[in-house]
Design an enzyme around this catalytic site. Structure first.
Site, PDB file in Angstrom:
ATOM      1  N   LYS A 194      78.314  20.050  16.699  1.00 29.41           N
ATOM      2  CA  LYS A 194      78.120  19.786  18.123  1.00 29.41           C
ATOM      3  C   LYS A 194      77.443  18.426  18.260  1.00 29.41           C
ATOM      4  CE  LYS A 194      75.014  20.097  21.018  1.00 29.41           C
ATOM      5  NZ  LYS A 194      75.400  18.862  21.772  1.00 29.41           N
ATOM      6  N   GLU A 230      64.938  17.667  11.832  1.00 27.32           N
ATOM      7  CA  GLU A 230      64.329  16.343  11.845  1.00 27.32           C
ATOM      8  C   GLU A 230      63.973  16.058  13.302  1.00 27.32           C
ATOM      9  OE1 GLU A 230      65.260  11.626  11.499  1.00 27.32           O
ATOM     10  OE2 GLU A 230      66.717  12.986  10.590  1.00 27.32           O
ATOM     11  N   CYS A 236      64.123   7.408  15.727  1.00 24.67           N
ATOM     12  CA  CYS A 236      62.984   8.303  15.526  1.00 24.67           C
ATOM     13  C   CYS A 236      61.874   7.672  14.703  1.00 24.67           C
ATOM     14  CB  CYS A 236      63.438   9.607  14.875  1.00 24.67           C
ATOM     15  SG  CYS A 236      64.233   9.383  13.270  1.00 24.67           S
ATOM     16  N   GLU A 281      56.472  10.139  22.357  1.00 28.76           N
ATOM     17  CA  GLU A 281      57.474   9.233  21.808  1.00 28.76           C
ATOM     18  C   GLU A 281      58.219   8.557  22.952  1.00 28.76           C
ATOM     19  OE1 GLU A 281      60.780   9.452  18.260  1.00 28.76           O
ATOM     20  OE2 GLU A 281      60.628  11.147  19.633  1.00 28.76           O
TER      21      GLU A 281
END
Length: 347
Positions: A77, A155, A189, A286
């Site tokens: 996906k 992750e 990231c 973040e």
């Protein structure tokens, strides 16, 4: 410039395919005079992979390659913002001879993404789930996978500190700061999210940092001199705008940028926030965008306290010449990957 980086991602993607094919062929043996212990890798079953939008080729091959090499069938996906790259890779896989039904791609809209993810998590036919994305979404998926006790690989998000000590090589630190923060417009990231600079080098660092950031050109990624493209969507642009306004309201000031980049599109100017504080949203969440809050610190202990004051610990960067102090900072940094005088890498 951005077109070159896209080509680099394609090369990275093919590398993942080659390496996983080699590693899955390995078995592990322990031989003694009286016994032999043999470990053989076998397929777990159906593997579901949910990939992010920021590396739409590389993250697909990175997850799909080991699953296929182990003998698993895959339900992929891709991110709802970048489905075409995944569909193209599946088409290439078909042309390469992978049988129908082995690699399956399920695309979805923004409205249906949660329901599709829930089906993959709760299905007893799916034995393994791998996800790269936000920590918030990762927690939801872990909870949904618990009933069927799936093997999961996550992750998740980071809040990477970039710490510059007085002894650092200023030129190296500034060059790395620009590369580490504004790569892909800050949308990876492991991009530096928080900059901590020691008092003795702070002013010189800010002069060099702002000078280089002011030279970053935004625009069409097919043009050679363009270094920054747009954010992924309108939600991302709004998030960055809100972060910067929050920082301004809490005493920070935009040394560069601080506003939308172009009248049309999802561009935001590369922004350095001076006089940053730990109360600002951009220091605690973040950003995933071109915002670099810079905070001044006095001692190594203060820097580590600020750096470790987060729930996220994916990566961090240190610029320091004194090896004995570097080792202390390295050992006390609560991140999974510590980089020393290094700017860009892949996890």
């Amino acid at each position: 410039m951005l077109l070159v980086k896209s080509t680099m991602q394609q090369n990275l993607s093919t590398g993942f395919l080659a390496k996983q094919g080699e590693s899955m062929a390995m078995s592990f043996n322990l031989l003694t005079p009286k016994k032999r212990i043999l470990t053989i890798k076998q397929p777990a079953g159906v593997a579901a992979t949910i990939t992010p939008w920021n590396f739409p080729f590389a993250m697909v091959t990175r997850k799909v390659a080991p699953a296929l090499a182990a003998g698993c069938t895959v339900v992929l996906k891709p991110a709802e913002d970048t489905p075409l790259c995944a569909l193209a890779l599946c088409k290439l896989a078909e042309e390469a001879g992978i049988p129908p039904g082995v690699l399956n791609c399920v695309t979805t809209s923004h409205e249906n993404v949660s329901s599709v993810g829930k089906v993959l998590c709760k299905s007893h036919l799916v034995r393994v789930l791998s996800f790269t994305g936000s920590s918030h979404t990762g927690k939801i998926l872990l909870n949904q996978c618990s009933n069927s006790v799936k093997k999961v690989s996550m992750e998740l998000g980071g809040n990477a500190p970039f710490i510059v000590f007085n002894s650092a090589n200023l030129e190296l630190a500034v060059n790395a700061a620009v590369a580490c923060k504004f790569r892909s417009s800050g949308q990876t990231c492991v991009c530096a999210n928080r900059f901590l600079v020691q008092d003795g080098i702070y002013d010189k660092f800010m002069d060099g940092f702002s000078s280089q950031v002011n030279q970053l050109k935004m625009g069409d990624g097919t043009e050679d001199d363009v270094k920054m493209g747009p954010l992924i969507n309108a939600r991302a642009l709004k998030k960055i705008s809100n972060m910067v306004e929050d920082a301004k309201g809490k005493g920070g000031h935009a040394i560069t940028g601080g506003e939308k980049g172009q009248p049309e599109g999802w561009f935001y100017k590369p922004t350095i926030i001076g006089d940053a504080t730990t109360e600002m949203i951009c220091m605690n969440e973040e950003s995933f965008g071109p915002v670099a809050p810079v905070i001044r610190f006095q001692t190594e202990e203060e820097a580590l306290d600020i750096s470790n004051n987060t729930n996220y610990g994916l990566a961090g960067t240190l610029y320091h010449k004194a090896f004995e102090k570097l080792w202390k900072s390295f050992m006390h940094s609560s991140v999974g990957i510590v980089l020393y005088q290094f700017d860009i890498f892949s996890v």
